[in-house]
Design a protein around this motif. Structure first.
Motif, PDB file in Angstrom:
ATOM      1  N   ASN A  54      42.546  53.207 118.865  1.00 38.30           N
ATOM      2  CA  ASN A  54      41.498  52.654 117.995  1.00 38.30           C
ATOM      3  C   ASN A  54      40.364  52.047 118.811  1.00 38.30           C
ATOM      4  OD1 ASN A  54      42.922  53.399 115.716  1.00 38.30           O
ATOM      5  ND2 ASN A  54      43.780  51.371 115.355  1.00 38.30           N
ATOM      6  N   GLY A  55      40.690  51.436 119.938  1.00 35.85           N
ATOM      7  CA  GLY A  55      39.668  50.862 120.812  1.00 35.85           C
ATOM      8  C   GLY A  55      38.741  51.927 121.376  1.00 35.85           C
ATOM      9  N   GLN A  56      39.314  53.066 121.753  1.00 35.30           N
ATOM     10  CA  GLN A  56      38.484  54.167 122.260  1.00 35.30           C
ATOM     11  C   GLN A  56      37.552  54.698 121.170  1.00 35.30           C
ATOM     12  OE1 GLN A  56      41.307  57.004 123.805  1.00 35.30           O
ATOM     13  NE2 GLN A  56      41.710  55.797 125.639  1.00 35.30           N
ATOM     14  N   VAL A  57      38.076  54.828 119.961  1.00 37.93           N
ATOM     15  CA  VAL A  57      37.248  55.307 118.848  1.00 37.93           C
ATOM     16  C   VAL A  57      36.156  54.291 118.540  1.00 37.93           C
ATOM     17  CG1 VAL A  57      37.278  55.835 116.368  1.00 37.93           C
ATOM     18  CG2 VAL A  57      39.064  56.755 117.860  1.00 37.93           C
ATOM     19  N   SER A  58      36.508  53.007 118.512  1.00 33.85           N
ATOM     20  CA  SER A  58      35.512  51.967 118.231  1.00 33.85           C
ATOM     21  C   SER A  58      34.440  51.922 119.314  1.00 33.85           C
ATOM     22  CB  SER A  58      36.186  50.592 118.117  1.00 33.85           C
ATOM     23  OG  SER A  58      37.030  50.548 117.004  1.00 33.85           O
ATOM     24  N   MET A  60      33.508  54.443 121.179  1.00 35.88           N
ATOM     25  CA  MET A  60      32.684  55.641 120.998  1.00 35.88           C
ATOM     26  C   MET A  60      31.702  55.430 119.838  1.00 35.88           C
ATOM     27  SD  MET A  60      33.858  59.583 120.307  1.00 35.88           S
ATOM     28  CE  MET A  60      34.384  59.277 118.615  1.00 35.88           C
ATOM     29  N   ASN A  61      32.181  54.842 118.733  1.00 32.22           N
ATOM     30  CA  ASN A  61      31.298  54.572 117.596  1.00 32.22           C
ATOM     31  C   ASN A  61      30.192  53.594 117.972  1.00 32.22           C
ATOM     32  OD1 ASN A  61      32.694  56.292 115.903  1.00 32.22           O
ATOM     33  ND2 ASN A  61      33.973  54.672 115.033  1.00 32.22           N
ATOM     34  N   GLN A  62      30.532  52.579 118.769  1.00 28.95           N
ATOM     35  CA  GLN A  62      29.529  51.618 119.220  1.00 28.95           C
ATOM     36  C   GLN A  62      28.498  52.310 120.107  1.00 28.95           C
ATOM     37  OE1 GLN A  62      29.304  48.513 118.094  1.00 28.95           O
ATOM     38  NE2 GLN A  62      27.439  48.165 119.247  1.00 28.95           N
ATOM     39  N   GLY A  63      28.975  53.210 120.974  1.00 29.31           N
ATOM     40  CA  GLY A  63      28.057  53.978 121.825  1.00 29.31           C
ATOM     41  C   GLY A  63      27.118  54.840 120.999  1.00 29.31           C
ATOM     42  N   LEU A  64      27.624  55.435 119.918  1.00 29.42           N
ATOM     43  CA  LEU A  64      26.767  56.242 119.033  1.00 29.42           C
ATOM     44  C   LEU A  64      25.718  55.376 118.343  1.00 29.42           C
ATOM     45  CD1 LEU A  64      29.443  58.605 117.435  1.00 29.42           C
ATOM     46  CD2 LEU A  64      27.690  59.214 119.122  1.00 29.42           C
ATOM     47  N   LYS A  65      26.091  54.168 117.937  1.00 27.83           N
ATOM     48  CA  LYS A  65      25.132  53.246 117.314  1.00 27.83           C
ATOM     49  C   LYS A  65      24.020  52.894 118.289  1.00 27.83           C
ATOM     50  CE  LYS A  65      28.353  50.993 114.154  1.00 27.83           C
ATOM     51  NZ  LYS A  65      29.091  49.751 113.861  1.00 27.83           N
ATOM     52  N   VAL A  66      24.403  52.639 119.549  1.00 25.40           N
ATOM     53  CA  VAL A  66      23.413  52.303 120.580  1.00 25.40           C
ATOM     54  C   VAL A  66      22.465  53.479 120.780  1.00 25.40           C
ATOM     55  CG1 VAL A  66      23.099  51.777 123.032  1.00 25.40           C
ATOM     56  CG2 VAL A  66      24.883  50.610 121.720  1.00 25.40           C
ATOM     57  N   SER A  67      23.018  54.674 120.842  1.00 25.66           N
ATOM     58  CA  SER A  67      22.188  55.881 121.011  1.00 25.66           C
ATOM     59  C   SER A  67      21.238  56.037 119.832  1.00 25.66           C
ATOM     60  CB  SER A  67      23.064  57.129 121.135  1.00 25.66           C
ATOM     61  OG  SER A  67      23.828  57.070 122.309  1.00 25.66           O
ATOM     62  N   GLN A  68      21.719  55.746 118.631  1.00 24.23           N
ATOM     63  CA  GLN A  68      20.880  55.847 117.440  1.00 24.23           C
ATOM     64  C   GLN A  68      19.729  54.837 117.510  1.00 24.23           C
ATOM     65  OE1 GLN A  68      22.931  54.940 113.783  1.00 24.23           O
ATOM     66  NE2 GLN A  68      21.474  56.113 112.548  1.00 24.23           N
ATOM     67  N   GLN A 106      32.622  45.470 125.660  1.00 21.01           N
ATOM     68  CA  GLN A 106      33.315  44.378 124.964  1.00 21.01           C
ATOM     69  C   GLN A 106      34.325  44.930 123.967  1.00 21.01           C
ATOM     70  OE1 GLN A 106      32.820  40.937 125.625  1.00 21.01           O
ATOM     71  NE2 GLN A 106      34.765  40.952 124.545  1.00 21.01           N
ATOM     72  N   VAL A 107      33.961  45.968 123.245  1.00 16.67           N
ATOM     73  CA  VAL A 107      34.884  46.594 122.291  1.00 16.67           C
ATOM     74  C   VAL A 107      36.095  47.146 123.046  1.00 16.67           C
ATOM     75  CG1 VAL A 107      35.162  48.575 120.748  1.00 16.67           C
ATOM     76  CG2 VAL A 107      33.151  47.101 120.522  1.00 16.67           C
ATOM     77  N   THR A 108      35.841  47.815 124.161  1.00 21.04           N
ATOM     78  CA  THR A 108      36.929  48.376 124.972  1.00 21.04           C
ATOM     79  C   THR A 108      37.817  47.271 125.522  1.00 21.04           C
ATOM     80  OG1 THR A 108      35.549  50.256 125.576  1.00 21.04           O
ATOM     81  CG2 THR A 108      37.453  49.819 126.977  1.00 21.04           C
ATOM     82  N   ASP A 109      37.201  46.217 126.046  1.00 18.57           N
ATOM     83  CA  ASP A 109      37.955  45.103 126.609  1.00 18.57           C
ATOM     84  C   ASP A 109      38.824  44.423 125.554  1.00 18.57           C
ATOM     85  OD1 ASP A 109      38.507  43.239 128.874  1.00 18.57           O
ATOM     86  OD2 ASP A 109      37.533  41.788 127.526  1.00 18.57           O
ATOM     87  N   ASN A 110      38.262  44.204 124.372  1.00 13.37           N
ATOM     88  CA  ASN A 110      39.037  43.578 123.292  1.00 13.37           C
ATOM     89  C   ASN A 110      40.258  44.422 122.927  1.00 13.37           C
ATOM     90  OD1 ASN A 110      37.251  41.438 123.166  1.00 13.37           O
ATOM     91  ND2 ASN A 110      36.135  42.230 121.400  1.00 13.37           N
ATOM     92  N   ALA A 111      40.068  45.728 122.842  1.00 14.83           N
ATOM     93  CA  ALA A 111      41.188  46.621 122.500  1.00 14.83           C
ATOM     94  C   ALA A 111      42.252  46.588 123.602  1.00 14.83           C
ATOM     95  CB  ALA A 111      40.683  48.036 122.283  1.00 14.83           C
ATOM     96  N   MET A 112      41.829  46.592 124.849  1.00 11.84           N
ATOM     97  CA  MET A 112      42.775  46.574 125.966  1.00 11.84           C
ATOM     98  C   MET A 112      43.559  45.252 126.007  1.00 11.84           C
ATOM     99  SD  MET A 112      42.750  49.449 127.488  1.00 11.84           S
ATOM    100  CE  MET A 112      42.358  50.338 126.009  1.00 11.84           C
TER     101      MET A 112
END
Length: 192
Positions: A54-58, A60-68, A106-112
């Motif tokens: 779930n952390g990897q998906v989150s 990736m979703n955060q990265g897509l938001k940044v790109s947008q 931060q999203v990745t770190d929180n998941a880890m």
């Protein structure tokens, strides 16, 4: 002493049977607790894996938001004729990238961290299961019976000694000493 001796023997057998059943119940209970701890460890490990996924998906979703956001900013700036490669436009885009990358990290770190918590729980549960299994293996119903019978024999010996003293009979100690002396002489004859 005959009837009371029979009652003492019956009591000793009953007490020994109770000791055996109690030891068996303790072994079963510890085995069950160990199984529960092992299942909890498996669940915690599954939760760790799910959290990592779930952390990897989150992330990736955060990265897509940044790109947008970056795409929107570029389009807006370019539509207004602003040079994207210099000045405040470049600073704005760079800041958006840096802040976006920080958010993804931060999203990745929180998941880890959350996954690590589950992994730690799994390790604790496995250690608990190992300790419970060790305790279970240390309980011997046969030894419980033997201990119970030895205790009952000591009580019977004490009762006999009291009876013997009151009725002029030899004590259990005197009888045991005679038996021991006889056994020692027999055994020592084997080695001569």
């Amino acid at each position: 002493m005959g009837a009371s001796g029979a009652m003492m023997a019956a009591g000793a057998v009953t007490k020994a049977a109770g000791s055996y059943q109690q030891a068996q119940a303790q072994r079963s209970s510890l085995g069950y607790q160990a199984s529960v701890a092992e299942n909890n460890a498996a669940i915690a490990q599954d939760q760790a894996s799910i959290t990592e996924d779930n952390g990897q998906v989150s992330a990736m979703n955060q990265g897509l938001k940044v790109s947008q956001v970056l795409g929107s900013q570029r389009a807006q700036l370019a539509a207004n004729g602003v040079d994207l490669g210099s000045g405040s436009a470049n600073n704005l885009l760079t800041t958006t990238k840096v802040m976006g990358n920080r958010d993804v990290a931060q999203v990745t770190d929180n998941a880890m961290r959350q996954a690590w918590g589950y992994q730690t729980q799994a390790s604790d549960d496995l250690a608990n299961a190992k300790a419970l299994n060790s305790m279970r293996d240390g309980i011997s119903p046969g030894m419980s019976v033997a201990s119970s019978l030895v205790g009952s024999a000591a009580q019977a010996s004490s009762a006999w000694n009291t009876y013997a003293a009151a009725n002029g009979k030899p004590s259990t100690g005197a009888e045991l000493n005679k038996a021991w002396d006889s056994t020692k002489s027999t055994v020592s004859g084997w080695f001569n």
